[in-house]
Design an enzyme around this catalytic site. Structure first.
Site, mmCIF file in Angstrom:
data_model
loop_
_atom_site.group_PDB
_atom_site.id
_atom_site.type_symbol
_atom_site.label_atom_id
_atom_site.label_comp_id
_atom_site.label_asym_id
_atom_site.label_seq_id
_atom_site.Cartn_x
_atom_site.Cartn_y
_atom_site.Cartn_z
ATOM 1 N N GLU A 240 0.888 -1.172 0.000
ATOM 2 C CA GLU A 240 0.000 0.000 0.000
ATOM 3 C C GLU A 240 0.917 1.211 0.000
ATOM 4 O O GLU A 240 1.420 1.624 1.049
ATOM 5 C CB GLU A 240 -0.875 0.018 1.265
ATOM 6 N N CYS A 274 -2.791 8.937 2.228
ATOM 7 C CA CYS A 274 -2.396 8.373 0.930
ATOM 8 C C CYS A 274 -3.490 8.614 -0.101
ATOM 9 O O CYS A 274 -3.223 8.609 -1.292
ATOM 10 C CB CYS A 274 -2.052 6.902 1.053
HETATM 11 O O1 TXE Z 1 7.757 6.441 4.997
HETATM 12 P P1 TXE Z 1 8.550 5.085 4.843
HETATM 13 P P2 TXE Z 1 8.151 7.800 5.653
HETATM 14 C C1 TXE Z 1 4.766 8.655 1.885
HETATM 15 C C2 TXE Z 1 4.749 10.173 1.998
HETATM 16 C C3 TXE Z 1 5.972 10.468 2.784
HETATM 17 C C4 TXE Z 1 6.899 9.371 2.376
HETATM 18 C C5 TXE Z 1 7.967 9.043 3.383
HETATM 19 O O2 TXE Z 1 4.875 10.723 0.714
HETATM 20 O O3 TXE Z 1 6.549 11.693 2.462
HETATM 21 O O4 TXE Z 1 6.055 8.259 2.207
HETATM 22 O O5 TXE Z 1 7.406 8.781 4.653
HETATM 23 C C6 TXE Z 1 9.527 1.498 7.762
HETATM 24 N N1 TXE Z 1 12.594 -1.903 5.541
HETATM 25 N N2 TXE Z 1 3.877 7.996 2.807
HETATM 26 O O6 TXE Z 1 9.606 8.099 5.592
HETATM 27 O O7 TXE Z 1 10.010 5.301 4.849
HETATM 28 C C7 TXE Z 1 9.403 2.746 8.596
HETATM 29 O O8 TXE Z 1 10.077 2.578 9.825
HETATM 30 C C8 TXE Z 1 11.418 -2.079 6.158
HETATM 31 C C9 TXE Z 1 2.774 7.315 2.216
HETATM 32 O O9 TXE Z 1 7.544 7.810 6.984
HETATM 33 O O10 TXE Z 1 7.958 4.390 3.690
HETATM 34 C C10 TXE Z 1 7.885 2.883 8.725
HETATM 35 O O11 TXE Z 1 7.407 1.995 9.718
HETATM 36 N N3 TXE Z 1 10.734 -1.080 6.698
HETATM 37 C C11 TXE Z 1 2.061 6.487 3.150
HETATM 38 C C12 TXE Z 1 7.404 2.402 7.349
HETATM 39 O O12 TXE Z 1 8.481 1.637 6.809
HETATM 40 C C13 TXE Z 1 11.245 0.161 6.622
HETATM 41 C C14 TXE Z 1 2.069 6.795 4.565
HETATM 42 C C15 TXE Z 1 7.049 3.521 6.379
HETATM 43 O O13 TXE Z 1 8.182 4.329 6.198
HETATM 44 C C16 TXE Z 1 12.471 0.414 5.987
HETATM 45 C C17 TXE Z 1 3.244 7.451 5.018
HETATM 46 C C18 TXE Z 1 13.166 -0.690 5.428
HETATM 47 N N4 TXE Z 1 14.330 -0.557 4.778
HETATM 48 C C19 TXE Z 1 4.092 8.036 4.137
HETATM 49 N N5 TXE Z 1 12.725 1.740 6.049
HETATM 50 C C20 TXE Z 1 0.800 5.823 2.743
HETATM 51 N N6 TXE Z 1 0.817 5.025 1.679
HETATM 52 O O14 TXE Z 1 -0.201 5.974 3.415
HETATM 53 C C21 TXE Z 1 11.687 2.303 6.702
HETATM 54 N N7 TXE Z 1 10.795 1.347 7.054
#
Ligand code: TXE
Length: 508
Positions: A240, A274
């Protein structure tokens, strides 16, 4: 919660209130050893849980739902404090999360029941499809809806008979801790829902652990990393990812209603959803009127931390992204009608309305995740749909209009579409939720959500032994001729089509 005795944490995360900057809690960054230990415990829990009759599992999930409902204020308060959203929104979030838990609990038995299906040419066989639990599901969640979003996977994974290990975002782990606490109080199977706190390293460890499926919600960039990690064990993944949702306003739309809904869809949760409306395509005929109405509605939206409509942005990094997108748009010719980068104060961003936006701008291509309404003028609704479809993302969308609105809705390339409304699909638990393209794949919510966390198994049982079977050796040479004749009769001459048409007409 995973006990700290598993292994020493790799440091701690201080959880900060986005509104005040004050430290409101601390959680450990758990290393791979702790994650693997949690997964091992989850396997035992999954074995017990999956062996329980469906009715007992439902009973447990209903108890879980009631316990969360009983602590609605604790949940809403925790979400408000660590994410920054207004208490009203946090309370709505709890309600929406519970609607999914309820839906998964009560639908599981019917949806996952063994189903008899047609046995085709092997008429002497009984053909059945079963939906079996997968085992352990890893849920990696984001910060924008710390309860609702992970619950969209957790409820359906538990409902389908799996155990869950949940890694919340490092920005919002306190809601997850509370969820684990309530799960421990209300579910009869220990370790059925565990929470492992930490940052990307903990998430990476969970993605590489011996789990049976990974449900990831976050950015497309991190989603790619998770898929790469999961590929090592061929662990199936559900993605997602982000969105760049479009709203198309047709010339025959109710302009005031469309403007009010678009403003809500773009600004709610400070734009950090999102399925936020991130691009608006308004038909020429109503463009000026629509823009004026958007400005009017957006002008009434309040910002602050004291019961206002929009709270602070959850993270500093997200403020930087919004500022960058606004600067880029203005540099490329967009006009700011309200708000804008100059009016950003710390984590607080005023509702921003932009016009004159073009497809070259980041604001129209990359996920902005902020309180911005970016409006482009298009010739008509068909043109709007065409432009809406020119995106790498395809999560949600919205369309406003009258005469051809349903037809146009079907033409939008996205997983979900609201017609004459915004975000409505998220609030209907029976509707599957998921995207296309860079927005990911797989479906949570609805009956599809339960099946997503199940292993489909087919069984063919011989009920009436026949004297001669195609599934054996030693058939006479003349069998070839018989099969050839059968092929012509069944599939060449239209016999099957005629029989099918007759059956359909009887059913009508
Ligand atoms: O998300 P990340 P971030 C989008 C929004 C935002 C961008 C970055 O545009 O600016 O994503 O947000 C975990 N292996 N969305 O940095 O990095 C992390 O700890 C496994 C869209 O917060 O994608 C967190 O629990 N896991 C969105 C989760 O992944 C890892 C909602 C999401 O982090 C990891 C939020 C790795 N290597 C942000 N690195 C939506 N679709 O609703 C990080 N994580």
């Amino acid at each position: 919660m995973v006990s700290l005795t598993d292994t020493a944490p790799m440091g701690a995360i201080e959880v900060m209130s986005p509104a005040t900057g004050e430290v409101i809690g601390q959680v450990p960054v758990l290393p791979a050893e702790a994650v693997n230990a949690a997964v091992a415990r989850a396997k035992k829990a999954a074995a017990t849980w999956s062996a329980m009759p469906m009715a007992e599992r439902r009973h447990d999930l209903v108890a879980f739902r009631r316990h969360i409902a009983a602590r609605v204020d604790d949940f809403a308060d925790t979400i408000h404090r660590e994410n920054g959203k207004p208490r009203l929104d946090a309370t709505v979030e709890v309600m929406m999360a519970l609607s999914h838990l309820h839906h998964a609990a009560v639908r599981a038995e019917k949806v996952l029941r063994k189903k008899r299906v047609a046995s085709g040419l092997l008429a002497n066989f009984r053909a059945e499809v079963s939906y079996c639990p997968l085992g352990v599901v890893a849920v990696i969640g984001p910060w924008n809806y710390p309860l609702f979003t992970p619950m969209g996977s957790i409820a359906y994974a538990l409902g389908a008979g799996n155990a869950v290990v949940f890694k919340p975002s490092e920005l919002t782990p306190l809601t997850a801790k509370l969820l684990a606490e309530v799960a421990a109080e209300s579910l009869s199977v220990p370790d059925l829902l565990q929470v492992v706190t930490g940052d990307g390293r903990t998430g990476d460890a969970l993605a590489g652990a011996d789990v049976d499926k990974i449900a990831f919600t976050g950015s497309a960039a991190t989603g790619r990393k998770v898929m790469t990690r999961a590929a090592e064990r061929l662990t199936p993944v559900l993605m997602e990812l982000g969105g760049k949702d479009a709203a198309v306003i047709a010339g025959d739309a109710d302009v005031d209603k469309a403007a009010a809904a678009t403003v809500y869809g773009a600004l709610a949760n400070t734009g950090q959803a999102c399925v936020s409306i991130e691009r608006v395509y308004a038909a020429e005929d109503i463009y000026d009127q629509f823009v004026a109405k958007v400005v009017e509605h957006a002008g009434r939206v309040t910002v602050g931390d004291n019961g206002e409509d929009l709270g602070p942005m959850t993270s500093e990094a997200q403020v930087d992204i919004v500022r960058d997108h606004l600067d880029d748009a203005v540099a490329k010719g967009a006009e700011v009608l309200m708000g804008g980068a100059d009016e950003i104060r710390g984590r607080y961003i005023k509702p921003t309305v932009l016009v004159g936006v073009t497809p070259e701008m980041k604001i129209m291509t990359e996920e902005t995740f902020g309180p911005v309404v970016a409006i482009a003028r298009v010739a008509d609704a068909d043109d709007g749909v065409r432009q809406a479809n020119r995106s790498a993302y395809g999560l949600g969308s919205a369309i406003f209009g009258r005469a051809r609105v349903r037809e146009l809705a079907d033409q939008i390339r996205s997983g979900m579409t609201s017609v004459n409304s915004v975000l409505a699909f998220s609030g209907i638990p029976s509707l599957p939720f998921g995207g296309v393209g860079d927005s990911g794949f797989g479906r949570i919510h609805g009956d599809e959500g339960l099946r997503e966390f199940s292993r489909t198994k087919s069984t063919a049982e011989e009920r009436v032994p026949l004297p001669m079977s195609l599934l054996s050796f030693g058939l006479p040479a003349s069998t070839v001729d018989r099969i050839r004749t059968l092929i012509h009769q069944l599939y060449g001459g239209g016999a099957v089509d005629r029989a099918g048409a007759a059956i359909r007409s009887l059913r009508r």
